[in-house]
Design an enzyme around this catalytic site. Sequence first.
Site: not given
Ligand code: LLP
Length: 431
Positions: A247, A288, A359
Amino acid sequence: MSNAHIPESEWFSYRDGLLSCEQVPLDSIADEVNTPAFVYSGRAIDDAYRSIDEALQFAPHLIAYAVKANGNLSLLARLASQGCGADIVSLGEMQRALKAGFSPDHIVFSGVGKRREEIAAAAEAGIRAIHVENVQELDVVESVAKEVGRPLPIGLRVNPDVDAKTHPYIATGLRESKFGLAIPVAEELVPRIVQSPHLELEAVACHIGSQLTSPAPLRESIEILGSFAQLCLERGAKLRAIDIGGGWPMHYGQEVDPYPPAKVFGEAIREGLETAGMLRPDIEIITEPGRAIVGDAGVLLTRVLYTKTQGDRRFVIVDAAMTELIRPALYGAYHAIMPIDEPASDAVLAPVDVVGPVCESGDFVAKDRPLPPVKPGDLLAIRGAGAYGREMQSMYNARPLPPEVLVDGMRSRVIRERSGPEALWQGEILA
Ligand code: LLP
């Protein structure tokens, strides 16, 4: 440049009139591999990793990079060599992480629906922890442990019911979401896990969502997670780690005020743990991050094919599409767009829709985006494409997968080739 719509960064800036990744002009990469293509700055990745690492210096910690953000082997190997760990959500991601050289003891397995064979493979590989988020899943993990004949390290992922104040599609920590265990349910499981000869409760975990633009919800979730960790310790668990999820935010270019830097998030994490009495030398913090490490390190390089005016809309049709970057179509996400040829400082900006060849009316990169004049043949860089670009790609409309290029200083290397026609029908049987 001072133009707010064309933001430069330390890693993507104009040099001698051409947008460059570090010291490599992006037009030379387009000449070499054609477009569309992903281009990554290696130093941007190292720098982002280091800033999170520095923000957590106050305690033992493991940065478990979320492989789902970008699983290119070269990027994974680069992070692994710096001591980074991996957060995976599938057997495929585990295979990638192991192939790239992550130590199994640095790999945690998250995910709301792990298959039995995935859990068995994780047990076989000896990864650091399987994060359980369902009572039925716990049964499966226990039965796999019996089969392999040794206790399996697990984490309990709880749902702290905290509003991450982010896009609903990327918020995961609310009671109604499918992720994690409600705390009362998790609490009930603790004695069973502690007494089981097949399970070791080694971590508590949560992930409230992505793009946390303020540290307050993170801190709140950590306090809740920390109290749950206390309860686990009181009930006899030998916790080794508290996993606070991902996050960490990145800038996409439309922000009015910059988000707080990593060290402010680090401070909020420290305060949350301290309040919960969980700032201890024997408990490791796991986090993470995904996009914060690779997102702003990548651009999607694309060429203008055509322009046209239809009704009162002006379209710029480029050769990249939702197949390479689905985020605008899926979330209405904003990605800054920079021409490779530096626009004149007095260039007049006019709003255009930047769209791809697929498309679908939903196939757009940007709508009503003020851009300087562009013409067929011009190159554009779509910023913030390092995370959830290639990973969410598809071959819709039988489009090949684009190449990926990694830049380090003056050097650029192709780290994935554009797929050839055989990839379009790989595995198909002509009956
Ligand atoms: N840890 C867990 C358990 C997660 O589900 C996620 C992301 C992360 C870490 C990493 O999140 P980050 O730091 O990258 O925000 N496709 C979407 C994002 C989906 C994220 C899902 N989980 C987008 O393009 O914004």
